[in-house]
Design a protein around this motif. Structure first.
Motif, PDB file in Angstrom:
ATOM      1  N   SER A 163       0.826  -1.212   0.000  1.00 43.64           N
ATOM      2  CA  SER A 163       0.000   0.000   0.000  1.00 43.64           C
ATOM      3  C   SER A 163       0.857   1.258   0.000  1.00 43.64           C
ATOM      4  CB  SER A 163      -0.925   0.002   1.224  1.00 43.64           C
ATOM      5  OG  SER A 163      -1.791  -1.107   1.209  1.00 43.64           O
ATOM      6  N   SER A 164       2.017   1.202   0.662  1.00 44.06           N
ATOM      7  CA  SER A 164       2.885   2.379   0.743  1.00 44.06           C
ATOM      8  C   SER A 164       3.470   2.754  -0.615  1.00 44.06           C
ATOM      9  CB  SER A 164       4.023   2.130   1.740  1.00 44.06           C
ATOM     10  OG  SER A 164       4.968   1.206   1.223  1.00 44.06           O
ATOM     11  N   LEU A 165       3.510   1.802  -1.547  1.00 48.13           N
ATOM     12  CA  LEU A 165       4.035   2.094  -2.881  1.00 48.13           C
ATOM     13  C   LEU A 165       3.065   2.936  -3.704  1.00 48.13           C
ATOM     14  CD1 LEU A 165       5.519  -1.410  -3.801  1.00 48.13           C
ATOM     15  CD2 LEU A 165       6.728   0.584  -2.897  1.00 48.13           C
ATOM     16  N   GLN A 166       1.793   2.962  -3.283  1.00 52.55           N
ATOM     17  CA  GLN A 166       0.750   3.744  -3.946  1.00 52.55           C
ATOM     18  C   GLN A 166       0.663   3.419  -5.443  1.00 52.55           C
ATOM     19  OE1 GLN A 166       1.500   7.887  -2.993  1.00 52.55           O
ATOM     20  NE2 GLN A 166       0.925   7.603  -0.848  1.00 52.55           N
ATOM     21  N   LEU A 167       0.736   2.137  -5.742  1.00 46.94           N
ATOM     22  CA  LEU A 167       0.596   1.679  -7.124  1.00 46.94           C
ATOM     23  C   LEU A 167      -0.878   1.530  -7.487  1.00 46.94           C
ATOM     24  CD1 LEU A 167       3.289  -1.156  -7.135  1.00 46.94           C
ATOM     25  CD2 LEU A 167       3.577   1.203  -7.903  1.00 46.94           C
ATOM     26  N   LYS A 168      -1.178   1.696  -8.744  1.00 48.71           N
ATOM     27  CA  LYS A 168      -2.548   1.457  -9.215  1.00 48.71           C
ATOM     28  C   LYS A 168      -2.688  -0.023  -9.547  1.00 48.71           C
ATOM     29  CE  LYS A 168      -3.228   6.143 -10.979  1.00 48.71           C
ATOM     30  NZ  LYS A 168      -3.536   6.988 -12.164  1.00 48.71           N
ATOM     31  N   LEU A 169      -2.443  -0.843  -8.528  1.00 50.33           N
ATOM     32  CA  LEU A 169      -2.400  -2.287  -8.698  1.00 50.33           C
ATOM     33  C   LEU A 169      -2.797  -2.935  -7.386  1.00 50.33           C
ATOM     34  CD1 LEU A 169      -1.386  -4.580 -10.696  1.00 50.33           C
ATOM     35  CD2 LEU A 169       0.765  -4.482  -9.427  1.00 50.33           C
ATOM     36  N   ASP A 170      -3.681  -3.910  -7.465  1.00 46.62           N
ATOM     37  CA  ASP A 170      -4.122  -4.620  -6.272  1.00 46.62           C
ATOM     38  C   ASP A 170      -2.945  -5.423  -5.708  1.00 46.62           C
ATOM     39  OD1 ASP A 170      -5.305  -6.291  -4.380  1.00 46.62           O
ATOM     40  OD2 ASP A 170      -7.171  -6.449  -5.527  1.00 46.62           O
ATOM     41  N   PRO A 171      -2.615  -5.266  -4.421  1.00 45.09           N
ATOM     42  CA  PRO A 171      -1.526  -6.046  -3.823  1.00 45.09           C
ATOM     43  C   PRO A 171      -1.710  -7.546  -3.985  1.00 45.09           C
ATOM     44  CG  PRO A 171      -2.197  -4.291  -2.331  1.00 45.09           C
ATOM     45  CD  PRO A 171      -3.192  -4.309  -3.458  1.00 45.09           C
ATOM     46  N   ALA A 172      -2.948  -7.982  -4.218  1.00 48.56           N
ATOM     47  CA  ALA A 172      -3.213  -9.412  -4.384  1.00 48.56           C
ATOM     48  C   ALA A 172      -2.510  -9.977  -5.612  1.00 48.56           C
ATOM     49  CB  ALA A 172      -4.716  -9.667  -4.494  1.00 48.56           C
ATOM     50  N   HIS A 173      -2.080  -9.113  -6.542  1.00 44.70           N
ATOM     51  CA  HIS A 173      -1.364  -9.596  -7.721  1.00 44.70           C
ATOM     52  C   HIS A 173      -0.091 -10.338  -7.322  1.00 44.70           C
ATOM     53  CE1 HIS A 173      -3.536  -8.179 -11.270  1.00 44.70           C
ATOM     54  NE2 HIS A 173      -3.900  -7.145 -10.548  1.00 44.70           N
ATOM     55  N   TRP A 174       0.543  -9.965  -6.210  1.00 41.65           N
ATOM     56  CA  TRP A 174       1.714 -10.715  -5.774  1.00 41.65           C
ATOM     57  C   TRP A 174       1.579 -11.290  -4.365  1.00 41.65           C
ATOM     58  CZ3 TRP A 174       2.123  -5.290  -5.997  1.00 41.65           C
ATOM     59  CH2 TRP A 174       2.527  -4.643  -4.842  1.00 41.65           C
ATOM     60  N   LEU A 175       0.465 -11.024  -3.694  1.00 41.82           N
ATOM     61  CA  LEU A 175       0.261 -11.583  -2.359  1.00 41.82           C
ATOM     62  C   LEU A 175      -0.880 -12.604  -2.321  1.00 41.82           C
ATOM     63  CD1 LEU A 175       0.676  -8.342  -0.183  1.00 41.82           C
ATOM     64  CD2 LEU A 175       2.367 -10.129  -0.643  1.00 41.82           C
ATOM     65  N   PHE A 176      -1.445 -12.917  -3.478  1.00 39.33           N
ATOM     66  CA  PHE A 176      -2.589 -13.824  -3.546  1.00 39.33           C
ATOM     67  C   PHE A 176      -2.240 -15.207  -2.993  1.00 39.33           C
ATOM     68  CE2 PHE A 176      -5.084 -17.064  -5.812  1.00 39.33           C
ATOM     69  CZ  PHE A 176      -6.368 -16.660  -5.506  1.00 39.33           C
ATOM     70  N   ASP A 177      -1.146 -15.801  -3.479  1.00 38.43           N
ATOM     71  CA  ASP A 177      -0.790 -17.164  -3.062  1.00 38.43           C
ATOM     72  C   ASP A 177      -0.509 -17.243  -1.564  1.00 38.43           C
ATOM     73  OD1 ASP A 177      -1.077 -18.052  -5.636  1.00 38.43           O
ATOM     74  OD2 ASP A 177       1.059 -17.971  -6.125  1.00 38.43           O
ATOM     75  N   TYR A 178       0.142 -16.211  -1.021  1.00 42.11           N
ATOM     76  CA  TYR A 178       0.439 -16.204   0.413  1.00 42.11           C
ATOM     77  C   TYR A 178      -0.852 -16.114   1.236  1.00 42.11           C
ATOM     78  CZ  TYR A 178       5.093 -15.034  -1.351  1.00 42.11           C
ATOM     79  OH  TYR A 178       6.281 -15.040  -2.023  1.00 42.11           O
ATOM     80  N   THR A 179      -1.778 -15.292   0.751  1.00 41.02           N
ATOM     81  CA  THR A 179      -3.032 -15.103   1.472  1.00 41.02           C
ATOM     82  C   THR A 179      -3.883 -16.377   1.440  1.00 41.02           C
ATOM     83  OG1 THR A 179      -2.988 -12.768   0.811  1.00 41.02           O
ATOM     84  CG2 THR A 179      -5.051 -13.607   1.699  1.00 41.02           C
ATOM     85  N   VAL A 180      -3.968 -16.994   0.271  1.00 45.84           N
ATOM     86  CA  VAL A 180      -4.725 -18.242   0.147  1.00 45.84           C
ATOM     87  C   VAL A 180      -4.068 -19.338   0.991  1.00 45.84           C
ATOM     88  CG1 VAL A 180      -5.421 -20.074  -1.438  1.00 45.84           C
ATOM     89  CG2 VAL A 180      -5.662 -17.688  -2.125  1.00 45.84           C
ATOM     90  N   GLY A 181      -2.737 -19.378   0.995  1.00 41.89           N
ATOM     91  CA  GLY A 181      -2.029 -20.378   1.780  1.00 41.89           C
ATOM     92  C   GLY A 181      -2.311 -20.245   3.268  1.00 41.89           C
ATOM     93  N   LEU A 182      -2.307 -19.012   3.761  1.00 41.25           N
ATOM     94  CA  LEU A 182      -2.617 -18.784   5.170  1.00 41.25           C
ATOM     95  C   LEU A 182      -4.059 -19.174   5.479  1.00 41.25           C
ATOM     96  CD1 LEU A 182      -2.096 -17.685   8.007  1.00 41.25           C
ATOM     97  CD2 LEU A 182      -2.629 -15.383   7.131  1.00 41.25           C
ATOM     98  N   ALA A 183      -4.991 -18.749   4.620  1.00 41.60           N
ATOM     99  CA  ALA A 183      -6.405 -19.046   4.840  1.00 41.60           C
ATOM    100  C   ALA A 183      -6.662 -20.553   4.814  1.00 41.60           C
ATOM    101  CB  ALA A 183      -7.256 -18.343   3.782  1.00 41.60           C
ATOM    102  N   ARG A 184      -5.999 -21.259   3.914  1.00 38.32           N
ATOM    103  CA  ARG A 184      -6.148 -22.715   3.844  1.00 38.32           C
ATOM    104  C   ARG A 184      -5.657 -23.370   5.130  1.00 38.32           C
ATOM    105  NH1 ARG A 184      -4.224 -24.314  -2.304  1.00 38.32           N
ATOM    106  NH2 ARG A 184      -6.284 -24.894  -3.093  1.00 38.32           N
TER     107      ARG A 184
END
Length: 251
Positions: A163-184
């Motif tokens: 979020s601090s990078l203020q990119l016009k890009l959802d962080p999930a583009h590179w954090l999706f696998d980590y988030t799904v892994g934790l949730a699983r």
């Protein structure tokens, strides 16, 4: 903090230069740029050395990440030991990068992701072995809960950095696998509280999954999100099949 007088830490971002000493430090908070000249005042020398140390830390972290690997041993015990060794080394690099470059530096972010990736593999391996040795399961689960809490903290830091990078890009583009892994992992623990916590995490990437992931992965995301609700319904159905309900049926 909402207090305008509260202490605030701002990070100066190093810009590329010919040498470590010539690299500029731009502070996004004060909008100022520091040019470090080791031949100038004592203050400038200190700034120049700080930039030089950051440059050395960046090189060491890059070399570590570029060459990260655990060899090719076929023995499971040796592989587990290698994973723990690699994780310990990454932790040392993370401490070095954090103290030298600051917690919002890219070196810290990518080392954090590397450690989380190793942790995910460890989570899945641990859950698969639960029940094989009941005498050790209690201690194993306590360690697992601690590791999961540290992983969640690291993932939150990763989202904060993104979020601090203020990119016009959802962080999930590179954090999706980590988030799904934790949730699983949380859903795999089986209790309702953990499954609800997993649902909270998966909602962060739900919108991304609907737009960019295949239908099979979208089903996985939905299943993780609804796991606690299915468990609650199953519990209610079991309670409904108790003696009271049977008596009502007989009447």
């Amino acid at each position: 903090s909402d207090d305008p007088h509260a202490f605030k830490v701002c990070y100066a971002v190093p810009q590329n230069g010919m040498t470590a000493e010539e690299r500029n430090l731009y502070c996004p908070s004060c909008k100022g740029t520091t040019f470090a000249n080791p031949d100038g005042s004592i203050r400038k020398k200190k700034q120049g050395m700080s930039i030089k140390y950051m440059h050395v830390a960046e090189e060491k972290v890059y070399e570590r990440l570029a060459g990260n690997g655990t060899g090719g041993s076929d023995d499971k015990a040796s592989q587990d030991e290698d994973v723990h060794t690699e994780r310990d080394i990454d932790q040392q690099f993370l401490q070095m990068a954090t103290s030298t470059c600051g917690s919002q530096h890219w070196t810290v972010h990518f080392l954090n992701l590397s450690i989380m990736e190793e942790s995910l593999a460890s989570f899945h391996s641990t859950l698969m072995t639960i029940g094989e040795n009941p005498e050790e399961d209690v201690e194993t689960m306590e360690d697992l809960f601690t590791d999961i809490a540290e992983f969640a903290d690291g993932l939150q830091r990763a989202y904060t950095f993104a979020s601090s990078l203020q990119l016009k890009l959802d962080p999930a583009h590179w954090l999706f696998d980590y988030t799904v892994g934790l949730a699983r992992t949380l859903v795999g623990l089986g209790d309702e509280k953990s499954q609800k916590y997993g649902a909270d995490w998966i909602t962060r990437v739900e919108n991304y999954a609907q737009k960019f992931e295949a239908q099979d992965m979208q089903k996985v995301v939905k299943a993780i999100k609804d796991a606690w609700n299915r468990g609650q319904k199953h519990s209610d159905e079991k309670e409904g099949d108790g003696p009271d309900r049977k008596r009502r049926k007989n009447h």
